[in-house]
Design an enzyme around this catalytic site. Structure first.
Site, mmCIF file in Angstrom:
data_model
loop_
_atom_site.group_PDB
_atom_site.id
_atom_site.type_symbol
_atom_site.label_atom_id
_atom_site.label_comp_id
_atom_site.label_asym_id
_atom_site.label_seq_id
_atom_site.Cartn_x
_atom_site.Cartn_y
_atom_site.Cartn_z
ATOM 1 N N HIS A 25 -81.615 25.767 80.391
ATOM 2 C CA HIS A 25 -81.695 24.374 79.943
ATOM 3 C C HIS A 25 -80.352 23.661 80.091
ATOM 4 O O HIS A 25 -80.314 22.431 80.115
ATOM 5 C CB HIS A 25 -82.092 24.312 78.468
ATOM 6 N N MET A 78 -83.179 26.971 70.529
ATOM 7 C CA MET A 78 -82.905 25.575 70.856
ATOM 8 C C MET A 78 -81.660 25.450 71.714
ATOM 9 O O MET A 78 -80.624 26.034 71.398
ATOM 10 C CB MET A 78 -82.771 24.782 69.546
ATOM 11 N N GLU A 79 -81.782 24.653 72.769
ATOM 12 C CA GLU A 79 -80.754 24.608 73.819
ATOM 13 C C GLU A 79 -79.630 23.605 73.581
ATOM 14 O O GLU A 79 -79.072 23.079 74.547
ATOM 15 C CB GLU A 79 -81.446 24.267 75.142
ATOM 16 N N ASN A 80 -79.241 23.323 72.329
ATOM 17 C CA ASN A 80 -78.142 22.389 72.065
ATOM 18 C C ASN A 80 -76.971 22.660 73.007
ATOM 19 O O ASN A 80 -76.607 23.809 73.232
ATOM 20 C CB ASN A 80 -77.655 22.565 70.627
ATOM 21 N N HIS A 113 -83.906 31.314 79.158
ATOM 22 C CA HIS A 113 -84.530 29.989 79.058
ATOM 23 C C HIS A 113 -83.554 28.963 78.475
ATOM 24 O O HIS A 113 -83.346 27.889 79.057
ATOM 25 C CB HIS A 113 -85.789 30.098 78.192
ATOM 26 N N GLU A 114 -82.973 29.290 77.337
ATOM 27 C CA GLU A 114 -82.075 28.319 76.697
ATOM 28 C C GLU A 114 -80.844 28.081 77.572
ATOM 29 O O GLU A 114 -80.374 26.960 77.703
ATOM 30 C CB GLU A 114 -81.652 28.780 75.300
HETATM 31 N N1 B3K Z 1 -86.524 22.814 73.365
HETATM 32 C C1 B3K Z 1 -86.767 23.712 72.272
HETATM 33 C C2 B3K Z 1 -88.003 23.405 71.526
HETATM 34 C C3 B3K Z 1 -87.852 22.393 70.484
HETATM 35 C C4 B3K Z 1 -89.111 22.287 69.670
HETATM 36 C C5 B3K Z 1 -89.076 21.144 68.770
HETATM 37 N N2 B3K Z 1 -90.234 21.096 67.908
HETATM 38 C C6 B3K Z 1 -86.832 25.131 72.691
HETATM 39 C C7 B3K Z 1 -87.051 25.373 74.120
HETATM 40 O O1 B3K Z 1 -88.066 25.054 74.688
HETATM 41 O O2 B3K Z 1 -86.168 25.896 74.741
HETATM 42 ZN ZN ZN Z 2 -87.331 25.063 76.582
#
Ligand code: B3K
Ligand code: ZN
Length: 887
Positions: A297, A259-261, A293-294
């Protein structure tokens, strides 16, 4: 449950400017104080404030410091009669230790983590939990110091200190405004690998990878991937890292990959931890992709985010495209780039094409959903990436980079739409085909289904012309009975009789062009006539898979063999072999009787495979791809009516033929490729290991038929001596998938060696649950594995390793004539739904394609889905999947 529709989008009635959160962490009862500054959105008619919440206990609501009256409407907190601007203070509690959904704030191995995308923040506090509400966050975390020494959130650490009673605190300020889904908090006993880097632009950054204490020796590759990611985004797209500190944290309980927080990416351990003893080449390569990927983002997702969740592919399609390009650009050799492209297409065709043809089919920009978590799909991600890739094809690589620059200039700090993205790419390239065709091109966002492209070539020896005609169509999908023609970029080459590439000259071209040329199709049917063609060519159509379509061309076997031998495009070389194998499979499946002694493959195919295997000019990685048969799922997709047992038997017969027919060649391939030197996960050595592994599995399979004990014995030895997980696991897999008696011994040893390595134990489970079925033996084994002391339904990785490996990845074992596989599936879906709806809903999709099945499978599968659908109190997630399946 109600459907949310894209056309109902309205801007929020309030904006939230600042959010000041204070957490008092306690696994049983965490207190959350939320102080926000809000103001009315002047562009929207006045209405009450409605804040989303989910499973929260509300203790206090203050407006500008005064107790305020409020009401609850379903899960929403509603407040009337608010001033234009005000401070809102909310005090709530939640129970992280009981949070098995792993959305919001949860505990994993005594550490606190959050997951907020898409709608998890509302499980932490009441909020306008939608991506177009962007606020500045300040976060104070308070917790017992001994149990939670590390306290992390987004942005910069501005203050930390001691509190009474052995507690301490940390205060974080995020310098960037963000939507709530990018909020993150982590607290626990963690250690970090750190690296300081100086970016091209001179700015210094601290990179950190946080893991549990014993795992630090497995973080080198993730860190290297992060360093490469930072450099790549700056070099290729001019997008620098905008934070002083960038953190990655790994957890073993996670619903998805990562997850890209903002500034604090949270990862499934599967996509962080690797060393040569525990991780395979595939793991290394996935880690590189997911870390990339993250990180990517950070711009495509965080700096510019989605206006609403229908625009999800705005960030996901683009970011998948970016991570695919990143991995390709890291390849030293062109052949390795091609291998990566083939692998990506294989994922698209085995996972996304079936989705596009099934009950869950939806456009890259969906029109409605019940539960947004169900729309984190291969369509949004992988097909979305193909749409972005086609844009790049239409404007060129330079033009695309210009478009990206314009996109970020225009929309930095905002929540925008897929239209905004396409418009920016087109506007940066006003003379391009994309700009000319933009409205039509955008049908890729709006229309679901995989287009079929039927091509036909006619050679006129007298005129020396070659005419290629194309007819495109797209089957109906739920809610979309008719489709308009798509813009389809077709990369094309023509091969002459000697296998050499012909110059390409259309009737109105002044001079012939060389190599590949992009034809841009826009109509239901059209023709292209090439002139000065001296002999009948073999067309190499859709090179590099230039569009996500199903290409139908009535190639003769000889033409496919010519493409396989000579095409300059590696993708179409591979594709030619796939077509030959597919053709043989389909013929055998349609034969009146199917038996284990069938020989679906002809001598010409086997000879061609031998030539590929022995060709010194080809990479091992490419050979491995060519020599791997299309999967059962992919074969099934080509059929109107699917008898999964027939598909399984035929493919097994083909494997047996390849094993026996090329026995000596496999021996040679194994001997040639078994040594790869000191372990390095680079594509070239990984390719050698992959081919040696494939050779070993065919050698064991051949041995099974002949009763020979030599190769299984050597394989066991290899398993014991292997210096890395890839070689070890390939050997184990060869024994298990050939069903050899030595497999049991090797499995036991493998478990003993790795009993403390959760990710390796996942592999151990998954290999067994996914093994080829022989007489129905896999289901009982799966049930037994679920009783193993290491099994747990609550840990998503572990649940997936057993249940998904069986239900989603082992069609020959799942589809049993006695329907026991479906019964097992329905029980697990229901069981998981009570624990973790997101994981359950993924499992629920295993029977998506039930209506294609032959009887008795079809009725039995339908009955199983109906059993799930009839269950009261099903989650929205699972409810949506099974209702769509039955619609
Ligand atoms: N954006 C998150 C995915 C979140 C999924 C929520 N059910 C990971 C990603 O695509 O980088
Ligand atoms: Zn993504």
């Amino acid at each position: 449950p109600v459907a949310i529709r894209r056309e109902d989008y309205r801007a929020p009635a309030y904006w939230i400017d600042t959010v000041d959160l204070t957490f008092d962490l306690d696994p049983a009862k965490t207190r959350v104080l939320n102080r926000m500054r809000l103001r009315r959105n002047p562009d929207v008619a006045p209405e009450p404030l409605r804040l989303d919440g989910d499973e929260l206990n509300l203790a206090r609501v203050l407006v500008d410091g005064q107790g305020a009256s409020f009401r609850m409407e379903a899960d929403q907190l509603v407040i009337d009669n608010l001033p234009d601007a005000f401070e809102l203070e909310l005090f709530t509690t939640c129970a992280p230790a009981k949070n098995t959904k792993l959305m919001g704030l949860f505990v994993s191995e005594d550490t606190f983590f959050t997951q907020c995308e898409a709608e998890g923040f509302r499980r932490i506090t009441y909020f306008l939990d939608r991506p177009d509400v962007m606020a500045s966050y300040t976060v104070t975390i308070r917790a017992a110091k001994a149990a939670y020494p590390v306290l992390l959130s987004n942005g910069n650490l501005v203050e930390q200190g001691e509190l009474p009673e052995g507690r301490h605190f940390a205060k974080w300020v995020d310098p960037f405004r963000k939507p709530s889904y990018l909020f993150a908090l982590v607290a626990g006993k963690l250690v970090a690998r750190e690296q300081r880097i100086r970016a091209r632009n001179g700015r210094e950054h601290l990179l950190q990878v946080y893991v549990r204490a014993g795992d630090l020796d497995k973080t080198e590759h993730a860190m290297a991937s992060l360093v490469n990611s930072v450099a790549w985004d700056e070099a290729r797209f001019g997008l620098p890292l905008d934070l002083d500190r960038f953190m990655i944290v790994a957890t073993s309980d996670f619903n998805m990959g990562a997850m890209e927080n903002k500034g604090l990416n949270i990862f499934n351990t599967k996509y962080v931890l690797a060393n040569q003893a525990t991780a395979t080449d595939a793991d290394y390569s996935n880690i590189e992709s997911v870390v990339g990927h993250e990180y990517f983002h950070n711009w495509s997702g965080d700096r510019v985010t989605c206006r609403d969740w229908f625009q999800l592919s705005l960030k996901e399609g683009l970011t998948v495209f970016r991570d695919q390009e990143f991995s390709q650009d890291l390849c030293a050799e062109a052949s390795a780039r091609a291998v990566k492209r083939i692998e990506d297409v294989r994922v698209l065709r085995t996972a996304q094409f079936p989705e596009d043809a099934g009950p869950m089919a939806h456009p890259v920009r969906p029109d409605s959903y019940i539960e947004i978590s169900n729309f984190y799909t291969v369509t949004i991600y992988e097909k979305g990436a193909e749409v972005v890739r086609m844009m790049q094809t239409l404007v060129g690589r330079e033009g695309f980079a210009r478009g990206i620059t314009l996109y970020f200039e225009r929309h930095d700090g905002h929540a925008v739409t897929c239209d905004d993205f396409a418009q920016a790419i087109a506007d940066a390239n006003p003379d391009s085909e994309l700009a000319r065709l933009l409205p039509q091109f955008k049908r890729w966002y709006g229309q679901a289904g995989t287009p079929r492209l039927a091509a036909h070539g006619v050679y006129d020896a007298v005129q020396r012309t070659y005419t290629l005609s194309f007819v495109q169509s797209c089957p109906p999908t739920p809610g979309q009975p008719f489709k308009e023609p798509f813009v389809i970029p077709v990369n094309l080459g023509l091969l002459g009789p000697d296998g050499r590439e012909l110059p390409l000259q259309l009737a109105d071209d002044e001079a012939p062009g060389a190599g590949t040329r992009t034809l841009v199709l826009t109509r239901a049917g059209e023709q292209f006539t090439f002139v000065n063609v001296d002999a009948e060519p073999v067309p190499s159509i859709l090179r590099g898979f230039s569009a996500p379509v199903i290409l139908e061309y009535d190639y003769s076997d000889a033409q496919l063999l010519a493409l396989l031998a000579h095409d300059t495009d590696p993708f179409n070389r591979w594709e030619a072999a796939q077509r030959l194998a597919l053709r043989a499979a389909i013929q055998a499946i349609h034969a009146p009787v199917v038996g284990t002694s069938d020989q679906p493959l002809d001598q010409a195919y086997l000879d061609a495979m031998r030539r590929v295997l022995r060709d010194p000019g080809l990479d091992a990685a490419f050979k491995e791809l060519v020599l791997t048969l299309p999967s059962e799922t992919y074969i099934a997709e080509q059929l109107e009516v699917v008898d999964p047992q027939r598909v399984h038997l035929v493919r097994e017969a083909m494997r047996a033929q390849l094993a026996a027919g090329l026995f000596a060649d496999w021996e040679q391939a194994y001997e040639q490729h078994r040594e790869t030197g000191a372990y390095s996960p680079d594509p070239r050595s990984a390719g050698r290991r992959a081919l040696a592994g494939l050779a070993l599995s065919y050698l064991c399979l051949a041995a099974r038929a002949t009763g020979d004990a030599v190769w299984p014995g050597k394989t066991l030895q290899r398993f014991k001596d292997a210096g890395n997980m890839t070689d070890r696991f390939n050997a184990l897999q060869a024994l298990v998938s050939s069903g050899h008696a030595l497999a049991a011994q090797a499995l036991a040893r493998f478990h003993a060696i790795f009993k403390n390595e959760a990710l390796v134990i996942d592999k151990w489970f998954s290999l067994q649950a996914g093994a080829p079925d022989r007489g129905g033996d896999i289901l009982p084994l799966v049930k037994q594995l679920m009783k193993h002391p290491d099994f747990s339904l609550k840990n998503p990785n572990r649940a997936r390793s057993v249940i998904f490996s069986y239900c989603n990845a082992n069609p020959g074992a799942l589809h049993r004539p006695d329907a026991a596989g479906y019964v097992f599936w329905s029980e697990r879906v229901i069981e998981l739904d009570a624990i973790n709806p997101q994981v359950a809903a993924r499992l629920a999709r295993a029977l998506d394609r039930w209506s294609k099945l032959a009887e008795p499978y079809r009725s039995a599968a339908r009955e199983a889905i109906m059993r799930v659908a009839a269950k009261p109190e099903l989650s929205k997630d699972t409810h949506e999947v099974v209702t769509r399946a039955l619609a």
